[in-house]
Design a protein around this motif. Structure first.
Motif, PDB file in Angstrom:
ATOM      1  N   ALA A  31     -19.642   3.436  -0.075  1.00 25.51           N
ATOM      2  CA  ALA A  31     -18.236   3.188   0.284  1.00 25.51           C
ATOM      3  C   ALA A  31     -17.338   4.396   0.031  1.00 25.51           C
ATOM      4  O   ALA A  31     -16.137   4.332   0.262  1.00 25.51           O
ATOM      5  CB  ALA A  31     -17.711   1.978  -0.490  1.00 25.51           C
ATOM      6  N   GLY A  32     -17.923   5.501  -0.444  1.00 23.94           N
ATOM      7  CA  GLY A  32     -17.125   6.699  -0.692  1.00 23.94           C
ATOM      8  C   GLY A  32     -16.543   6.762  -2.091  1.00 23.94           C
ATOM      9  O   GLY A  32     -15.658   7.577  -2.364  1.00 23.94           O
ATOM     10  N   GLY A  33     -17.041   5.919  -2.980  1.00 27.26           N
ATOM     11  CA  GLY A  33     -16.514   5.863  -4.326  1.00 27.26           C
ATOM     12  C   GLY A  33     -16.656   7.159  -5.105  1.00 27.26           C
ATOM     13  O   GLY A  33     -15.754   7.526  -5.865  1.00 27.26           O
ATOM     14  N   ILE A  34     -17.769   7.837  -4.924  1.00 31.99           N
ATOM     15  CA  ILE A  34     -17.983   9.091  -5.653  1.00 31.99           C
ATOM     16  C   ILE A  34     -16.928  10.113  -5.254  1.00 31.99           C
ATOM     17  O   ILE A  34     -16.308  10.752  -6.109  1.00 31.99           O
ATOM     18  CB  ILE A  34     -19.408   9.619  -5.432  1.00 31.99           C
ATOM     19  CG1 ILE A  34     -20.406   8.694  -6.141  1.00 31.99           C
ATOM     20  CG2 ILE A  34     -19.551  11.071  -5.892  1.00 31.99           C
ATOM     21  CD1 ILE A  34     -21.858   8.941  -5.812  1.00 31.99           C
ATOM     22  N   GLU A  35     -16.717  10.251  -3.974  1.00 31.05           N
ATOM     23  CA  GLU A  35     -15.724  11.208  -3.486  1.00 31.05           C
ATOM     24  C   GLU A  35     -14.324  10.854  -3.977  1.00 31.05           C
ATOM     25  O   GLU A  35     -13.530  11.739  -4.310  1.00 31.05           O
ATOM     26  CB  GLU A  35     -15.768  11.277  -1.959  1.00 31.05           C
ATOM     27  CG  GLU A  35     -17.058  11.852  -1.397  1.00 31.05           C
ATOM     28  CD  GLU A  35     -18.241  10.881  -1.356  1.00 31.05           C
ATOM     29  OE1 GLU A  35     -19.350  11.332  -1.024  1.00 31.05           O
ATOM     30  OE2 GLU A  35     -18.070   9.682  -1.684  1.00 31.05           O
ATOM     31  N   ARG A  36     -14.037   9.563  -4.040  1.00 27.95           N
ATOM     32  CA  ARG A  36     -12.714   9.133  -4.517  1.00 27.95           C
ATOM     33  C   ARG A  36     -12.534   9.411  -6.010  1.00 27.95           C
ATOM     34  O   ARG A  36     -11.448   9.799  -6.440  1.00 27.95           O
ATOM     35  CB  ARG A  36     -12.503   7.660  -4.202  1.00 27.95           C
ATOM     36  CG  ARG A  36     -12.301   7.435  -2.709  1.00 27.95           C
ATOM     37  CD  ARG A  36     -11.949   6.001  -2.392  1.00 27.95           C
ATOM     38  NE  ARG A  36     -11.713   5.849  -0.968  1.00 27.95           N
ATOM     39  CZ  ARG A  36     -12.559   5.246  -0.138  1.00 27.95           C
ATOM     40  NH1 ARG A  36     -13.689   4.744  -0.592  1.00 27.95           N
ATOM     41  NH2 ARG A  36     -12.272   5.149   1.140  1.00 27.95           N
TER      42      ARG A  36
END
Length: 100
Positions: A31-36
């Protein structure tokens, strides 16, 4: 409200606990959590609790997943963890969590 440090801190606390589950950890990454998380570390680089909780989240996400570790590297996570250590040298919590 990614510009609000307290919101980020609280979100990271929740993500930290969720990320101990392998399936949820994968979902967070997809879900893109790392990037966030890495982006929030950059935006709030002098906010101690954001840095502490972000390091905890990254640690849990990386713990059992080589794919997540690769995503953390690609997202600039190592640089942000090191930045936290350099920017907040007197903060024991940051130093401890960054070294996990």
């Amino acid at each position: 409200l990614p510009t609000k440090a307290l919101v980020q801190e609280q979100a990271f606390r929740a993500l930290c606990w969720l990320a101990v589950d392998d399936n949820i950890s994968k979902q967070i990454a997809v879900a893109g959590g790392i990037e966030r998380v890495v982006s929030a570390m950059a935006a709030h680089f002098l906010t101690v609790e954001v840095q502490v909780q972000a390091c905890r989240v990254l640690c849990n996400l990386a713990a059992k997943s080589t794919a997540n570790r690769a995503r953390i590297v690609e997202a600039g996570g190592i640089q942000q963890v090191l930045r936290a250590m350099v920017s907040l040298p007197a903060e024991a919590g940051v130093q401890e969590q960054a070294c996990q």
